[in-house]
Design a protein around this motif. Structure first.
Motif, PDB file in Angstrom:
ATOM      1  N   ILE A  44     -54.346 -21.599 -23.715  1.00 40.61           N
ATOM      2  CA  ILE A  44     -53.409 -21.564 -24.843  1.00 40.61           C
ATOM      3  C   ILE A  44     -52.008 -21.190 -24.327  1.00 40.61           C
ATOM      4  O   ILE A  44     -51.012 -21.811 -24.710  1.00 40.61           O
ATOM      5  CB  ILE A  44     -53.855 -20.549 -25.909  1.00 40.61           C
ATOM      6  N   ALA A  45     -51.954 -20.207 -23.450  1.00 43.59           N
ATOM      7  CA  ALA A  45     -50.660 -19.775 -22.922  1.00 43.59           C
ATOM      8  C   ALA A  45     -49.971 -20.935 -22.208  1.00 43.59           C
ATOM      9  O   ALA A  45     -48.779 -21.190 -22.418  1.00 43.59           O
ATOM     10  CB  ALA A  45     -50.835 -18.592 -21.982  1.00 43.59           C
ATOM     11  N   ALA A  46     -50.737 -21.656 -21.376  1.00 47.66           N
ATOM     12  CA  ALA A  46     -50.153 -22.783 -20.643  1.00 47.66           C
ATOM     13  C   ALA A  46     -49.634 -23.833 -21.619  1.00 47.66           C
ATOM     14  O   ALA A  46     -48.539 -24.375 -21.450  1.00 47.66           O
ATOM     15  CB  ALA A  46     -51.193 -23.377 -19.701  1.00 47.66           C
ATOM     16  N   ALA A  47     -50.414 -24.098 -22.664  1.00 47.76           N
ATOM     17  CA  ALA A  47     -50.000 -25.091 -23.665  1.00 47.76           C
ATOM     18  C   ALA A  47     -48.711 -24.646 -24.357  1.00 47.76           C
ATOM     19  O   ALA A  47     -47.791 -25.435 -24.563  1.00 47.76           O
ATOM     20  CB  ALA A  47     -51.114 -25.291 -24.681  1.00 47.76           C
ATOM     21  N   HIS A  48     -48.650 -23.360 -24.691  1.00 49.06           N
ATOM     22  CA  HIS A  48     -47.448 -22.844 -25.363  1.00 49.06           C
ATOM     23  C   HIS A  48     -46.218 -22.929 -24.471  1.00 49.06           C
ATOM     24  O   HIS A  48     -45.134 -23.283 -24.919  1.00 49.06           O
ATOM     25  CB  HIS A  48     -47.684 -21.391 -25.817  1.00 49.06           C
ATOM     26  N   ILE A  49     -46.412 -22.582 -23.199  1.00 47.56           N
ATOM     27  CA  ILE A  49     -45.286 -22.664 -22.252  1.00 47.56           C
ATOM     28  C   ILE A  49     -44.782 -24.104 -22.178  1.00 47.56           C
ATOM     29  O   ILE A  49     -43.581 -24.356 -22.225  1.00 47.56           O
ATOM     30  CB  ILE A  49     -45.718 -22.149 -20.857  1.00 47.56           C
ATOM     31  N   ALA A  86     -38.803 -18.772 -28.049  1.00 50.54           N
ATOM     32  CA  ALA A  86     -40.084 -18.998 -27.383  1.00 50.54           C
ATOM     33  C   ALA A  86     -41.151 -18.074 -27.971  1.00 50.54           C
ATOM     34  O   ALA A  86     -42.280 -18.483 -28.210  1.00 50.54           O
ATOM     35  CB  ALA A  86     -39.937 -18.752 -25.880  1.00 50.54           C
ATOM     36  N   PHE A  87     -40.758 -16.820 -28.256  1.00 48.29           N
ATOM     37  CA  PHE A  87     -41.712 -15.853 -28.797  1.00 48.29           C
ATOM     38  C   PHE A  87     -42.205 -16.283 -30.178  1.00 48.29           C
ATOM     39  O   PHE A  87     -43.400 -16.330 -30.436  1.00 48.29           O
ATOM     40  CB  PHE A  87     -41.060 -14.470 -28.869  1.00 48.29           C
ATOM     41  N   THR A  88     -41.268 -16.629 -31.054  1.00 47.82           N
ATOM     42  CA  THR A  88     -41.673 -16.979 -32.418  1.00 47.82           C
ATOM     43  C   THR A  88     -42.399 -18.320 -32.457  1.00 47.82           C
ATOM     44  O   THR A  88     -43.346 -18.487 -33.230  1.00 47.82           O
ATOM     45  CB  THR A  88     -40.464 -17.021 -33.374  1.00 47.82           C
ATOM     46  N   LEU A 142     -30.157 -16.710 -22.889  1.00 53.33           N
ATOM     47  CA  LEU A 142     -31.495 -16.290 -22.460  1.00 53.33           C
ATOM     48  C   LEU A 142     -32.179 -15.494 -23.568  1.00 53.33           C
ATOM     49  O   LEU A 142     -33.366 -15.694 -23.842  1.00 53.33           O
ATOM     50  CB  LEU A 142     -31.399 -15.436 -21.184  1.00 53.33           C
ATOM     51  N   ILE A 143     -31.432 -14.609 -24.217  1.00 58.41           N
ATOM     52  CA  ILE A 143     -32.006 -13.799 -25.290  1.00 58.41           C
ATOM     53  C   ILE A 143     -32.425 -14.696 -26.455  1.00 58.41           C
ATOM     54  O   ILE A 143     -33.554 -14.605 -26.956  1.00 58.41           O
ATOM     55  CB  ILE A 143     -31.015 -12.722 -25.764  1.00 58.41           C
ATOM     56  N   ALA A 144     -31.531 -15.595 -26.847  1.00 59.34           N
ATOM     57  CA  ALA A 144     -31.848 -16.497 -27.956  1.00 59.34           C
ATOM     58  C   ALA A 144     -33.036 -17.371 -27.603  1.00 59.34           C
ATOM     59  O   ALA A 144     -33.936 -17.592 -28.429  1.00 59.34           O
ATOM     60  CB  ALA A 144     -30.627 -17.348 -28.298  1.00 59.34           C
ATOM     61  N   GLY A 145     -33.071 -17.857 -26.361  1.00 62.42           N
ATOM     62  CA  GLY A 145     -34.168 -18.707 -25.904  1.00 62.42           C
ATOM     63  C   GLY A 145     -35.488 -17.957 -25.903  1.00 62.42           C
ATOM     64  O   GLY A 145     -36.520 -18.472 -26.358  1.00 62.42           O
ATOM     65  N   ALA A 146     -35.451 -16.708 -25.420  1.00 59.77           N
ATOM     66  CA  ALA A 146     -36.672 -15.896 -25.352  1.00 59.77           C
ATOM     67  C   ALA A 146     -37.201 -15.633 -26.756  1.00 59.77           C
ATOM     68  O   ALA A 146     -38.401 -15.722 -27.013  1.00 59.77           O
ATOM     69  CB  ALA A 146     -36.381 -14.583 -24.638  1.00 59.77           C
ATOM     70  N   ASN A 161     -45.965 -16.209 -22.775  1.00 64.52           N
ATOM     71  CA  ASN A 161     -45.188 -17.426 -23.009  1.00 64.52           C
ATOM     72  C   ASN A 161     -43.687 -17.139 -22.934  1.00 64.52           C
ATOM     73  O   ASN A 161     -42.929 -17.894 -22.320  1.00 64.52           O
ATOM     74  CB  ASN A 161     -45.541 -18.003 -24.385  1.00 64.52           C
ATOM     75  N   THR A 162     -43.265 -16.021 -23.537  1.00 60.01           N
ATOM     76  CA  THR A 162     -41.838 -15.702 -23.551  1.00 60.01           C
ATOM     77  C   THR A 162     -41.309 -15.529 -22.131  1.00 60.01           C
ATOM     78  O   THR A 162     -40.273 -16.087 -21.772  1.00 60.01           O
ATOM     79  CB  THR A 162     -41.600 -14.411 -24.359  1.00 60.01           C
ATOM     80  N   ILE A 163     -42.037 -14.779 -21.343  1.00 62.77           N
ATOM     81  CA  ILE A 163     -41.574 -14.505 -19.968  1.00 62.77           C
ATOM     82  C   ILE A 163     -41.518 -15.797 -19.156  1.00 62.77           C
ATOM     83  O   ILE A 163     -40.482 -16.144 -18.573  1.00 62.77           O
ATOM     84  CB  ILE A 163     -42.495 -13.464 -19.291  1.00 62.77           C
TER      85      ILE A 163
END
Lengths: 362, 276
Positions: B146-151, B207-209, B200-204, B79-81
């Motif tokens: 699940i990954a698609a939903a999270h993205i 997205a991860f959390t 980008l770092i903050a966004g990633a 999801n993060t990537i």
């Protein structure tokens, strides 16, 4: 065609969406090695003209010829021209040395050559030893030097400067004016500077184009622009000017007889033909003040001091004449005591030489 | 003479301290209690007795919990990537170009931020069922739904953060790079992307959390073989809140904290370049 102009602007017009013409059929030649200024109030089209020379805007009409080559539609990254931006636009994530090297890197200059060239140009702008610093560790003036070095290292044919000094404080600005002239002499590159500050243009440029509403109103040396403005706009924009309305009565050889509202009939040396209704003007520092009526045959007026403005090196006296004209007179504060200076409410005589009088049409 | 103190004057420190203490307690008391109980010897969650790491041992030896944890990490990474890439592209698109229907597109990408998660969860559940999305693939491909939903729900957050960053971009930086001879791609690579980096770092990180602790949407898109960490903990809690659950939760908190600290440190290390 043999030509020593490095930049030729031929009938260039720029119209933006909504039919706003910002630059209107401008013709201009900038000579090799010249320090050239585009001067005018905001919105006069000077920056747009500069951006067209750089390639960030394309002319709607006309040609821009750089060193004999038509470059009207050449993209900015292929023009032999570099620019110093108003915000300096120094890359914040690169060190000073990397900033300066960037233009050479993308050009494909050999790594071995880049180092010495960066060193050389950093020396030139007096930033020796600053190579490893990041832009946020520099002052505004130093950042500007980085922007200058970054442009100069490319050895452009023309260097464009967009309001380069407007973000600096007054003291630094004056120092940088001298510095820019020194740099220009050192590198011999043509400089074209855009500014709204007439003092800046007068002190630095070899020639100045004064622009208004997209047109060049006068193109001349600083001295000529100040002493012989060719129209009311230039006369008023550069320096201060006392202006009267007048009508030409007749010509007497090399002189004109003019009836001036509030002044009477005066005789002014003027060779060229001129319209009947004209502006009659005189610079504040050309006027002398007297407590008694001066004896000589110069143009003489009487008035009451309505206000005084102390400017440090000079004193500005606001005089209202009997006919209701407002005059500004400037006196250098030669002595420290200020004794004998005009006082508010005082009734004084003022006079100036006919040869210092300017006749302005339109 | 009596000193006059304004309501927000710093010299009213007692009120300032009170606010600090109250908010800190309000935020962290439950978490601190959870962590304390995770080290308690007692099985009952009444009082803390002694100190032990046996619940951690138990949690780590729980295969189902380990699998759920691996699932969650895998989904979060994918999801993060993908969400960072998609979000960054959407942000650049919205920042750089004018195109027909731009306001509509802008609103559409921001919608998942506003739409209640439960609605999105149900919608995704119905969607995956309707298209017959396969869930019997081999690990980790069985996590794709699940990954698609999270993205889908996290990339708008990335786009929002990156776009906010780009709003401060000085266009003269781009022009000066071009003026120095750079091509469009070089401008993007050498100037625009380095400028976007903190965003980008903050966004990633976000997205991860978002992905790691998402419950609602995951609940509707996970199957019996694709249980994530939050779902697993929920199902364990339904039997009883055991110290094992406390230990697992504490581990999740520690991981999140470490990652957040890491991301903040990376962002701060870039700070010299962060100013325009």
């Amino acid at each position: 065609m043999s030509d020593d102009a490095i930049v030729r602007i031929e009938g260039v017009t720029k119209t933006f969406a909504g039919n706003v013409t910002v630059v209107d059929r401008v013709d201009l030649r900038v000579g090799r090695g010249e320090f050239f200024a585009l001067l005018g109030p905001s919105g006069c089209g000077k920056t747009t003209l500069l951006r067209m020379i750089a390639g960030f805007e394309l002319p709607t009409d006309g040609r821009i010829v750089i060193d004999g080559e038509d470059m009207s539609t050449t993209p900015p990254n292929q023009r032999p021209i570099n620019m110093v931006f108003q915000s300096y636009a120094v890359f914040p994530h690169m060190t000073v040395a990397k900033n300066v090297a960037y233009g050479l890197k993308v050009e494909g200059v050999a790594e071995a050559e880049i180092g010495p060239r960066v060193e050389e140009v950093l020396n030139l702008v007096k930033l020796k030893g600053y190579g490893a610093r990041l832009p946020n560790q520099l002052s505004g003036g130093q950042r500007q030097r980085v922007a200058l070095a970054r442009a100069l290292v490319k050895r452009p044919k023309v260097l464009l400067l967009d309001e380069p000094l407007s973000a600096l404080d007054a003291k630094l600005r004056e120092a940088m004016q001298l510095e820019l002239v020194r740099l220009q002499h050192a590198v011999g590159i043509t400089f074209i500077i855009v500014t709204h500050d007439q003092k800046e243009a007068l002190s630095m440029a070899d020639r100045i184009a004064v622009m208004e509403s997209g047109k060049i109103r006068q193109l001349d040396t600083p001295e000529r622009l100040y002493e012989y403005p060719s129209n009311r706009f230039v006369a008023d924009f550069i320096g201060k000017m006392n202006l009267f309305e007048g009508k030409v009565v007749t010509r007497e050889g090399a002189r004109l007889l003019v009836d001036v509202t509030g002044l009477g009939r005066i005789s002014v040396p003027h060779e060229d033909d001129i319209a009947v209704s004209i502006g009659v003007a005189v610079r504040p520092e050309k006027i002398s003040l007297y407590r008694a009526r001066p004896a000589d045959s110069a143009i003489t007026l009487q008035g009451i001091v309505t206000n005084l403005a102390y400017l440090g090196e000079s004193l500005q006296i606001f005089l209202e004449t009997e006919s209701g004209n407002q005059l500004i007179i400037s006196q250098t504060n030669v002595s420290r005591s200020g004794s004998g200076a005009p006082r508010k409410g005082e009734n004084l005589w003022c006079s100036w030489q006919a040869a210092d009088t300017l006749l302005l049409q339109d | 003479m009596k000193r006059i103190i304004a309501p927000l004057d710093y010299s009213r420190r007692w009120s300032l301290r009170w606010v600090i203490v109250a908010t800190t307690v309000f935020l962290y008391a439950p978490i601190l209690i959870l962590i304390a109980f995770s080290f308690s010897e007692s099985r009952r969650l009444v009082k803390i007795e002694g100190f032990t790491l046996k619940w951690y041992e138990k949690a780590m030896n729980n295969d189902q919990l380990a699998l759920a944890f691996a699932n969650s990490l895998t989904i979060a990474l994918i999801n993060t990537i993908v969400a960072t890439a998609l979000g960054a592209l959407a942000a650049v698109l919205l920042w750089r170009f004018r195109f027909p229907g731009k306001p509509v597109y802008e609103g559409a990408t921001a919608l998942p931020i506003i739409v209640p998660e439960i609605c999105m969860g149900v919608a995704l559940y119905v969607f995956f069922a309707r298209v017959g999305w396969p869930s019997d693939w081999i690990w980790p491909f069985n996590l794709s739904a699940i990954a698609a939903a999270h993205i889908a729900f996290s990339f708008p957050f990335v786009a929002m953060i990156v776009r906010a960053r780009l709003a401060n971009f000085n266009r003269e930086l781009e022009e000066s790079a071009k003026d120095l001879g750079a091509s469009e791609w070089q401008v993007l690579h050498d100037v625009v992307i380095p400028f976007m980096k903190p965003g980008l770092i903050a966004g990633a990180l976000l997205a991860f959390t978002l992905s790691l602790d998402d419950f609602v949407i995951t609940f509707f898109t996970s199957g019996p073989n694709t249980v994530t960490f939050p779902i697993k903990i929920y199902s364990m809690v339904r039997f009883s809140v055991t110290p094992e659950v406390n230990a697992a939760s504490t581990m999740l908190i520690v991981i999140t904290l470490v990652l957040t600290a890491l991301a903040l440190w990376m962002q701060n290390r870039d700070k010299p370049g962060a100013e325009a």
